[in-house]
Design a protein around this motif. Structure first.
Motif, PDB file in Angstrom:
ATOM      1  N   UNK A 101      -3.244  86.178  -7.425  1.00 16.22           N
ATOM      2  CA  UNK A 101      -1.890  86.502  -7.917  1.00 16.22           C
ATOM      3  C   UNK A 101      -0.874  85.515  -7.366  1.00 16.22           C
ATOM      4  N   UNK A 102      -1.136  85.044  -6.150  1.00 14.78           N
ATOM      5  CA  UNK A 102      -0.202  84.098  -5.536  1.00 14.78           C
ATOM      6  C   UNK A 102      -0.203  82.765  -6.276  1.00 14.78           C
ATOM      7  N   UNK A 104      -4.244  91.627  -1.056  1.00  8.10           N
ATOM      8  CA  UNK A 104      -5.352  91.157  -0.222  1.00  8.10           C
ATOM      9  C   UNK A 104      -6.613  90.935  -1.068  1.00  8.10           C
ATOM     10  N   UNK A 105      -6.799  91.799  -2.060  1.00  5.58           N
ATOM     11  CA  UNK A 105      -7.986  91.662  -2.926  1.00  5.58           C
ATOM     12  C   UNK A 105      -7.705  90.848  -4.184  1.00  5.58           C
ATOM     13  N   UNK A 126      -6.915  76.770  -1.397  1.00  7.85           N
ATOM     14  CA  UNK A 126      -7.655  77.996  -1.715  1.00  7.85           C
ATOM     15  C   UNK A 126      -7.481  79.061  -0.637  1.00  7.85           C
ATOM     16  N   UNK A 127      -6.868  80.179  -1.024  1.00  8.53           N
ATOM     17  CA  UNK A 127      -6.630  81.260  -0.069  1.00  8.53           C
ATOM     18  C   UNK A 127      -7.854  82.165  -0.005  1.00  8.53           C
ATOM     19  N   UNK A 128      -8.220  82.557   1.202  1.00  9.95           N
ATOM     20  CA  UNK A 128      -9.400  83.421   1.342  1.00  9.95           C
ATOM     21  C   UNK A 128      -9.081  84.746   2.027  1.00  9.95           C
ATOM     22  N   UNK A 181     -12.756  82.464  -6.681  1.00 11.45           N
ATOM     23  CA  UNK A 181     -14.217  82.502  -6.686  1.00 11.45           C
ATOM     24  C   UNK A 181     -14.718  83.138  -5.387  1.00 11.45           C
ATOM     25  N   UNK A 182     -14.430  84.457  -5.226  1.00 11.55           N
ATOM     26  CA  UNK A 182     -14.803  85.106  -3.967  1.00 11.55           C
ATOM     27  C   UNK A 182     -16.309  85.269  -3.846  1.00 11.55           C
ATOM     28  N   UNK A 183     -16.828  84.973  -2.678  1.00 13.26           N
ATOM     29  CA  UNK A 183     -18.257  85.175  -2.434  1.00 13.26           C
ATOM     30  C   UNK A 183     -18.474  85.291  -0.936  1.00 13.26           C
TER      31      UNK A 183
END
Lengths: 131, 268
Positions: A93-94, A88-89, A41-43, B145-147
């Protein structure tokens, strides 16, 4: 024309380069689906800036997956002429399209012969299958 | 993803225990150890503390985000090369592990190292009477699941974090380059007045207090400094056990002077 992994060249650290016949001096750079899978999981992603000089085999940006930071290494040397700022947002997409909408930067190559030092698809695929 | 599953064997490992140092020096040492890693380098297990209470930010965290914790606004600040949330290094022990890479193809985190190290610490804490387990829950932000995650590492949860009751006691984060893997981790010993909502291990119930006190007496623990020595020794043993699930090492003690890449820091 969509980019397919069989037509790309790779670093062993999983970055790819693609040169279109429309823009022979420009390499589009991204990271492979195998790398995306390994990173999980990319953040966050830190991108280079347009105008920045990059060197083959050296860091050009960083990506953070859950609690792990990994540098990204440039497959070619040259000047950054395009950066996929929206990525970045939209890091998902990756996951969905690492060879299309997941592109990261475009580099005007200072030494196109460096492409020949990169891995072709069969070699890269073999590396992934045996790592 | 192909996770490295086999145990690397017959490698040299060194244990480096350094005195309390300023935050920037602590981070420079770990960064230099990773930057100097070669395929022939030893695995490094370092245990350290901090000269003053220091807030270490995760690599991509914003300094402004510490406004979420008003008590931390004037605390010394440093940025880690590893990911994750901010840690207040006050009543805690920090460790770093540096595993030289065998190939540039290794990428991302090594859950196996997180998990094996945290399980070894949990097992050790259980033997001393604490109900220590892996969290197996997640507050993680992801691309899909951005938070907003809590600012402090010890307020976050990832599945391999080590908890006692509802409190996180050990958290770790990594950085992986083509030279090797750096894993930072922190064992929270006691609550800090600067983060009163967090509890340390020694603030939490222990089902075998008598046994712990006896073991402490047996190694001569009477004062704070002795307590630090006791927990440092325990942590070294548990980390060695956890690392052995990934890399089988023969361990030897080391000093800063043994590392040529730390040449400029020997005066510390």
């Amino acid at each position: 024309m969509s980019i397919v992994p069989e037509n790309l060249r790779y670093l062993d650290s999983h970055e790819w380069a693609h040169v279109s016949t429309d823009e022979p001096g420009i390499a589009t750079v991204g990271i492979s689906s195998f790398a995306v899978e390994q990173l999980t999981d990319l953040v966050f992603m830190a991108l280079p800036k347009v105008g920045q000089e990059v060197t083959a085999g050296h860091e050009f940006g960083e990506v953070e997956s859950v609690k792990a930071v990994s540098p990204m290494y440039s497959p070619v040397s040259g000047t950054v002429v395009g950066v996929h700022e929206e990525l970045v947002n939209r890091l998902d997409s990756l996951n969905q399209d690492p060879y299309g909408n997941g592109w990261i930067m475009k580099v005007r190559m200072s030494d196109p012969s460096e492409l020949t030092k990169l891995l072709d698809w069969p070699t890269y695929k073999h590396q992934c299958e045996n790592s | 993803m192909t996770v490295q599953t086999e145990v690397r064997s017959a490698e040299k490992g060194v244990v480096l225990i350094t005195p309390p140092l300023p935050g920037t020096t602590n981070m420079e040492i770990d960064e230099a150890l990773l930057a100097g890693a070669t395929p022939d380098s030893p695995v490094v297990l370092r245990i350290y503390r901090w000269k003053e209470p220091t807030l270490s930010l995760g690599h991509f965290q914003s300094v402004e985000d510490r406004d979420e914790e008003p008590g931390l606004s004037n605390v010394a600040l440093v940025r880690r090369k590893t990911g994750g949330g901010a840690i207040l290094h006050d009543h805690e022990l920090t460790y770093s592990l540096i595993l030289p890479a065998r190939s540039a193809a290794e990428k991302g985190h090594s859950e196996k190292l997180y998990r094996s190290v945290h399980l070894a610490i949990a097992k050790g804490l259980q033997s001393l009477g604490w109900d220590a387990v892996l969290s197996e829950t997640c507050t993680c932000s992801t691309a899909t699941n951005p938070k907003q995650e809590p600012f402090l590492c010890f307020s976050r949860r990832s599945p391999v974090d080590l908890i006692v009751g509802q409190y996180k006691i050990v958290g770790s984060a990594q950085r992986r380059t083509k030279l090797g893997l750096l894993q930072h981790g922190s064992l929270l010993l006691r609550s800090s007045t600067l983060t009163p909502n967090l509890q340390g291990l020694l603030d939490l119930p222990n089902s075998n207090q008598e046994n712990l006190e006896e073991r402490s007496r047996s190694v001569g623990i009477h004062q704070t400094q002795d307590e630090i020595e006791f927990w440092t020794k325990q942590l070294v043993l548990w980390l060695q056990s956890g690392v052995s699930q990934v890399v089988e090492c023969g361990w030897q003690p080391a000093a800063l002077a043994d590392f040529p890449t730390l040449e400029g820091m020997k005066a510390c």
